[in-house]
Write a protein that holds these residues in place. Structure first.
Motif, short mmCIF file in Angstrom:
data_model
loop_
_atom_site.label_atom_id
_atom_site.label_comp_id
_atom_site.label_asym_id
_atom_site.label_seq_id
_atom_site.Cartn_x
_atom_site.Cartn_y
_atom_site.Cartn_z
N GLN A 74 0.82 -1.22 0.00
CA GLN A 74 0.00 0.00 0.00
C GLN A 74 0.86 1.28 0.00
N GLU A 75 2.04 1.20 0.62
CA GLU A 75 2.91 2.39 0.70
C GLU A 75 3.86 2.49 -0.49
N SER A 76 3.80 1.54 -1.42
CA SER A 76 4.77 1.54 -2.53
C SER A 76 4.52 2.71 -3.50
N ILE A 77 5.57 3.05 -4.23
CA ILE A 77 5.45 4.11 -5.25
C ILE A 77 4.44 3.67 -6.32
N LEU A 78 4.49 2.38 -6.64
CA LEU A 78 3.57 1.84 -7.66
C LEU A 78 2.12 2.11 -7.27
N ASN A 79 1.80 1.91 -6.00
CA ASN A 79 0.43 2.17 -5.54
C ASN A 79 0.12 3.66 -5.57
N LYS A 80 1.08 4.46 -5.10
CA LYS A 80 0.86 5.92 -5.10
C LYS A 80 0.61 6.43 -6.53
N GLU A 81 1.21 5.74 -7.53
CA GLU A 81 1.03 6.18 -8.92
C GLU A 81 -0.17 5.52 -9.60
#
Ligand SMILES: C[S@@+](CC[C@H](N)C(=O)[O-])C[C@H]1O[C@@H](n2cnc3c(N)ncnc32)[C@H](O)[C@@H]1O
Length: 218
Positions: A74-81
């Motif tokens: 959930q905290e990954s860059i992939l999720n943020k993007e």
């Protein structure tokens, strides 16, 4: 988009047959909860688990794996993007659907409290606009609903050169949410079952390997 599933996760409420075990009753009492509303956790319930589950005892009651996995995903860059969707499938064939904006409590006791509400009520924080909701569903049905090429990560899968491995653009990846043994679900529906390293990795490490690999090419 990558769909990441923690499969056959050892996340469950204390099963009926051990709700009366003294270790379970004592722990539930200390939390002012009924044993039936408490998540099975080997840290507190190992005696009860060992008394009933024989060979399976080593894998039962591991909500900590779900916590580490979700924190990473959930905290990954992939999720943020906006390129990641995360699901937890449990040993009891329940699927937890998690909204990308969901931020999990970093505190383990608070995480456990949240998951107990979810397993008990079916959605949190409420059922009108849930951040997490749970449905009865098999791993195969979830994969079919998503409808993308599916890759399973397993220590006993086909060994690949992970550095040069090319992950598809639209893909579902399944990682086992258990500490030892094999998938309980039949995963023969997968396009590929791959091993990415000669030793056993923790589920959350395998998850982060996949996430960073996908981030690197998209
Ligand atoms: C602690 S392992 C479970 C152990 C199990 N013996 C297994 O089949 O990998 C948790 C999960 O991490 C992933 N994993 C662990 N080691 C791996 C490896 N060498 N290659 C690919 N995936 C691995 C798998 O998805 C596995 O189900």
């Amino acid at each position: 988009m990558m769909h990441l599933i923690l499969g056959d996760a050892e996340l469950e409420l204390v099963p009926k047959e051990i709700q009366g075990h003294p270790a379970v009753v004592k722990h539930a009492k200390s939390r002012r909860k009924r044993p039936s509303n408490v998540i099975l956790d080997a840290t507190y319930h190992h005696q009860a688990i060992r008394s009933k589950y024989g060979a399976e005892a080593e894998r039962r009651g591991r909500p900590d794996i779900v916590h580490f996995f979700l924190m990473n995903a959930q905290e990954s860059i992939l999720n943020k993007e906006g390129k990641l969707r995360v699901y937890v499938h449990t040993r009891n064939n329940e699927v937890i659907f998690i909204e990308p904006e969901t931020r999990l409590p970093k505190s383990y006791p608070r995480f456990i409290g949240l998951m107990e509400n979810l397993l008990h009520n079916g959605c949190v924080p409420n059922c009108d606009s849930p951040l997490m909701r749970m449905e009865k569903m098999s791993l195969k049905s979830l994969v079919e609903e998503i409808g993308e090429k599916t890759i399973v990560l397993s220590e006993s899968g086909k060994r690949v050169d992970w550095k040069s491995y090319e992950i598809p653009e639209d893909v579902t990846v399944i990682i086992g949410g258990f500490p030892s043994g094999d998938f309980l679900s039949n995963v023969s529906f997968a396009s590929e079952i791959i091993s990415i390293y000669p030793e056993t990795l923790m589920a959350w490490v395998a998850a982060y390997e996949v996430i960073t690999k996908y981030e690197g090419v998209r």
